[in-house]
Structures are given as C-alpha cells and as structure tokens.
Design a protein around this motif. Structure first.
Motif, PDB file in Angstrom:
ATOM      1  N   GLY A  70      24.011  43.504  21.206  1.00 60.33           N
ATOM      2  CA  GLY A  70      23.790  41.981  21.312  1.00 60.33           C
ATOM      3  C   GLY A  70      23.027  41.707  22.607  1.00 60.33           C
ATOM      4  O   GLY A  70      23.001  42.467  23.703  1.00 60.33           O
ATOM      5  N   TRP A  71      22.401  40.654  22.656  1.00 59.39           N
ATOM      6  CA  TRP A  71      21.337  40.108  24.029  1.00 59.39           C
ATOM      7  C   TRP A  71      22.527  39.903  25.319  1.00 59.39           C
ATOM      8  O   TRP A  71      22.081  40.480  26.358  1.00 59.39           O
ATOM      9  CB  TRP A  71      20.669  38.872  23.664  1.00 59.39           C
ATOM     10  CG  TRP A  71      21.319  37.754  23.429  1.00 59.39           C
ATOM     11  CD1 TRP A  71      21.992  37.207  22.144  1.00 59.39           C
ATOM     12  CD2 TRP A  71      21.570  36.582  24.057  1.00 59.39           C
ATOM     13  NE1 TRP A  71      22.610  35.935  22.355  1.00 59.39           N
ATOM     14  CE2 TRP A  71      22.198  35.524  23.634  1.00 59.39           C
ATOM     15  CE3 TRP A  71      21.361  36.411  25.511  1.00 59.39           C
ATOM     16  CZ2 TRP A  71      22.581  34.381  24.321  1.00 59.39           C
ATOM     17  CZ3 TRP A  71      21.532  35.209  26.269  1.00 59.39           C
ATOM     18  CH2 TRP A  71      22.436  34.173  25.561  1.00 59.39           C
ATOM     19  N   LEU A  72      23.712  39.397  24.999  1.00 59.90           N
ATOM     20  CA  LEU A  72      24.538  39.159  26.009  1.00 59.90           C
ATOM     21  C   LEU A  72      25.210  40.682  26.478  1.00 59.90           C
ATOM     22  O   LEU A  72      25.232  40.863  27.713  1.00 59.90           O
ATOM     23  CB  LEU A  72      25.667  38.356  25.412  1.00 59.90           C
ATOM     24  CG  LEU A  72      25.458  36.801  25.408  1.00 59.90           C
ATOM     25  CD1 LEU A  72      26.669  36.030  24.767  1.00 59.90           C
ATOM     26  CD2 LEU A  72      24.995  36.202  26.603  1.00 59.90           C
ATOM     27  N   GLY A  73      25.397  41.428  25.522  1.00 59.54           N
ATOM     28  CA  GLY A  73      25.879  42.753  25.941  1.00 59.54           C
ATOM     29  C   GLY A  73      24.787  43.573  26.563  1.00 59.54           C
ATOM     30  O   GLY A  73      25.146  44.223  27.557  1.00 59.54           O
ATOM     31  N   MET A  92      34.278  41.114  32.229  1.00 62.71           N
ATOM     32  CA  MET A  92      32.878  40.861  32.462  1.00 62.71           C
ATOM     33  C   MET A  92      32.520  39.503  31.582  1.00 62.71           C
ATOM     34  O   MET A  92      31.961  38.861  31.755  1.00 62.71           O
ATOM     35  CB  MET A  92      32.058  41.867  32.083  1.00 62.71           C
ATOM     36  CG  MET A  92      32.331  43.440  32.835  1.00 62.71           C
ATOM     37  SD  MET A  92      31.351  44.792  32.100  1.00 62.71           S
ATOM     38  CE  MET A  92      32.435  44.974  30.667  1.00 62.71           C
ATOM     39  N   ALA A  93      33.306  39.554  30.345  1.00 62.16           N
ATOM     40  CA  ALA A  93      32.938  38.532  29.395  1.00 62.16           C
ATOM     41  C   ALA A  93      34.244  38.318  28.546  1.00 62.16           C
ATOM     42  O   ALA A  93      35.169  39.241  28.367  1.00 62.16           O
ATOM     43  CB  ALA A  93      31.702  38.659  28.507  1.00 62.16           C
ATOM     44  N   ILE A  94      34.618  37.130  28.302  1.00 62.22           N
ATOM     45  CA  ILE A  94      35.831  36.545  27.435  1.00 62.22           C
ATOM     46  C   ILE A  94      35.194  35.871  26.153  1.00 62.22           C
ATOM     47  O   ILE A  94      34.491  34.971  26.451  1.00 62.22           O
ATOM     48  CB  ILE A  94      36.780  35.716  28.121  1.00 62.22           C
ATOM     49  CG1 ILE A  94      37.675  36.793  29.382  1.00 62.22           C
ATOM     50  CG2 ILE A  94      37.964  35.166  27.242  1.00 62.22           C
ATOM     51  CD1 ILE A  94      38.489  36.067  30.183  1.00 62.22           C
ATOM     52  N   GLN A 196      36.867  35.604  37.845  1.00 61.39           N
ATOM     53  CA  GLN A 196      35.507  35.892  38.215  1.00 61.39           C
ATOM     54  C   GLN A 196      34.366  36.382  37.055  1.00 61.39           C
ATOM     55  O   GLN A 196      33.562  36.613  37.291  1.00 61.39           O
ATOM     56  CB  GLN A 196      35.171  36.527  39.402  1.00 61.39           C
ATOM     57  CG  GLN A 196      35.783  36.122  40.596  1.00 61.39           C
ATOM     58  CD  GLN A 196      35.299  34.930  41.285  1.00 61.39           C
ATOM     59  OE1 GLN A 196      34.168  34.617  41.597  1.00 61.39           O
ATOM     60  NE2 GLN A 196      36.240  33.956  41.452  1.00 61.39           N
ATOM     61  N   THR A 197      34.900  35.842  35.916  1.00 61.63           N
ATOM     62  CA  THR A 197      34.127  36.553  34.711  1.00 61.63           C
ATOM     63  C   THR A 197      32.977  35.746  34.654  1.00 61.63           C
ATOM     64  O   THR A 197      32.921  34.441  34.884  1.00 61.63           O
ATOM     65  CB  THR A 197      35.247  36.153  33.349  1.00 61.63           C
ATOM     66  OG1 THR A 197      36.292  36.985  33.356  1.00 61.63           O
ATOM     67  CG2 THR A 197      34.328  36.375  32.226  1.00 61.63           C
ATOM     68  N   ARG A 198      32.053  36.621  34.143  1.00 61.08           N
ATOM     69  CA  ARG A 198      30.626  36.084  34.010  1.00 61.08           C
ATOM     70  C   ARG A 198      30.266  35.180  33.076  1.00 61.08           C
ATOM     71  O   ARG A 198      29.634  34.139  33.086  1.00 61.08           O
ATOM     72  CB  ARG A 198      29.495  37.243  34.299  1.00 61.08           C
ATOM     73  CG  ARG A 198      29.654  38.179  35.547  1.00 61.08           C
ATOM     74  CD  ARG A 198      29.296  37.048  36.546  1.00 61.08           C
ATOM     75  NE  ARG A 198      27.684  36.754  36.801  1.00 61.08           N
ATOM     76  CZ  ARG A 198      26.857  37.512  36.884  1.00 61.08           C
ATOM     77  NH1 ARG A 198      26.986  38.783  37.616  1.00 61.08           N
ATOM     78  NH2 ARG A 198      25.683  37.201  36.907  1.00 61.08           N
TER      79      ARG A 198
END
Length: 239
Positions: A70-73, A92-94, A196-198
């Motif tokens: 995926g584009w976010l991955g 990194m992501a939730i 601090q998750t992006r």
C-alpha cells in the motif's frame, strides 16, 4: 434527482467549488485555512469494479498495475528502513478497527498496529507471552514467522499505547452514535497522551449507496462533519 440545488451549496471562498450543505463545519475549517482540498484524484481507464477500485485506492497503482503493498506502507518503510529488525519506540501507524488496511502493507509486512480500544488491546496482549522464537523450516514457516513477529510487536507496544491512553484526555464533546467520532476520539486521546505515532487510519462505511441516496448521503456527511469538527476542537483545546 440527486443533485444539490445551487442555492443550497456551501460556496468556498475564492473558488468555483462548493460543499454539500451538511459540511458546514468543514467549510469553516477550509475558510480558516485549517484543511486543504485535493482535486482530480483518480486514475484513467476505470473498470468500474468496486473491488478493483478499492485495491487501486489502497495501493496507488495505475489501472493496469497490481501491487501487493500500500502507499502508506511504502511510505513508512522509507521512513523506517530497518523495520522489522529495529522497532521505533512508538507504533509507526495505528489502524482503529478490526483489521489492517491494504494501504498499510509494505514489502516487510503490515506496518500498523490494529485495535478497537486501547485498554482491551492491552488486556488481550498482556494475556500472552513471548520469549523469542526460532524460525521454522516448513512451507508455512514464513507465515508463522510473520504471525509471531506481529505478536511480538504488539506485546512491545501494548504498555506504551495504554500509557498514552491513560495520560491523554478528551476536552471536546463528541457526537454519540457516530462511529467515526468514536474512532477519532481515541486518536485524539492517544495524541494528547504523547504517542508519537506518525499515521492514524480511521474509517466510515456506507457510501456505496444504491437507493435513497439523498437521505443516506446527507446522513453520512453529517456524521463526517460532526466527527472531524469535534476532533479538531479537541486538538485545539489540548494544544
């Protein structure tokens, strides 16, 4: 019969574009330069398949390309090139929900942590144990290794997520009976708690309307409008 009469459209300043009348708070945010609108997001040669369109949406591929990432991955893999051997202090992501989105998949696997409630997630993960593992040389070995790594990552982050949830607070009033607002309320609390998750990913379904579209679309956009407005107010009050 489903068009919005011109007199009801919320006209945007210095623009020939307008918004649905249910998006009054979104218009205010736009007028105050708090949000941006990106136009012409699409792709050529559509097959008109909902399933294929969803894949393209999540992977940012052309209509003749088929990606498994995926584009976010891919973005997160660039930001954290040493994943999964080296994990950042915070996720990194939730993804708030039951399963991770294809958009968050990278060459190294799922880049996100997925849960519906921070406290339930913590209780679930703390009920397990993880002391490392050896790779298994079977046909299913890579899949088993991936599952074990996800469990290990979850265990590492469970305490951190719960800590942020406990330390954070919601100062805005969120609408009830609004699934998007419920998700954004969690996100706001985690951000205020210092996580601090992006990237945070939330979802709202129901836009695949075939009948009663005027009523359904108005109801859905009303929920979107109220949820985003409450979230933004929360961010301002907690600043």
């Amino acid at each position: 019969a489903i068009g919005i009469p011109q007199g009801n459209v919320l006209t945007l300043p210095n623009s020939t574009m307008g918004l649905h009348p249910a998006l009054s708070e979104i218009k205010n945010l736009y007028t105050d330069n708090k949000i941006a609108i990106v136009q012409n997001v699409g792709y050529a040669n559509s097959s008109f398949s909902h399933f294929r369109a969803t894949d393209i949406w999540h992977t940012a591929s052309n209509s003749n390309q088929f990606f498994e990432t995926g584009w976010l991955g891919r973005y997160l893999k660039e930001e954290y090139p040493n994943f999964p051997n080296v994990l950042p202090p915070d996720p990194m992501a939730i993804q708030i929900g039951l399963s991770a989105s294809l958009s968050l998949m990278s060459q190294a696997g799922d880049m996100s942590l997925t849960f519906q409630d921070p406290n339930q997630f913590y209780q679930l993960v703390q009920g397990s144990s993880f002391n490392g593992y050896d790779k298994v040389k079977t046909l299913a070995g890579p899949e088993l290794d991936f599952s074990r790594r996800v469990a290990a990552d979850s265990l590492q982050y469970a305490t951190r997520v719960k800590q942020a949830s406990d330390n954070g607070q919601n100062l805005a009033i969120y609408p009830t009976g609004n699934s998007l607002a419920d998700q954004l309320k969690i996100v706001a609390r985690l951000i205020d708690g210092g996580l601090q998750t992006r990237l945070y990913v939330v979802t709202i379904s129901g836009f695949d309307t075939h009948t009663q579209q005027l009523t359904s679309h108005n109801s859905l956009l009303t929920r979107v409008n109220a949820a985003i407005s409450a979230f933004y107010q929360d961010m301002v009050l907690n600043n």
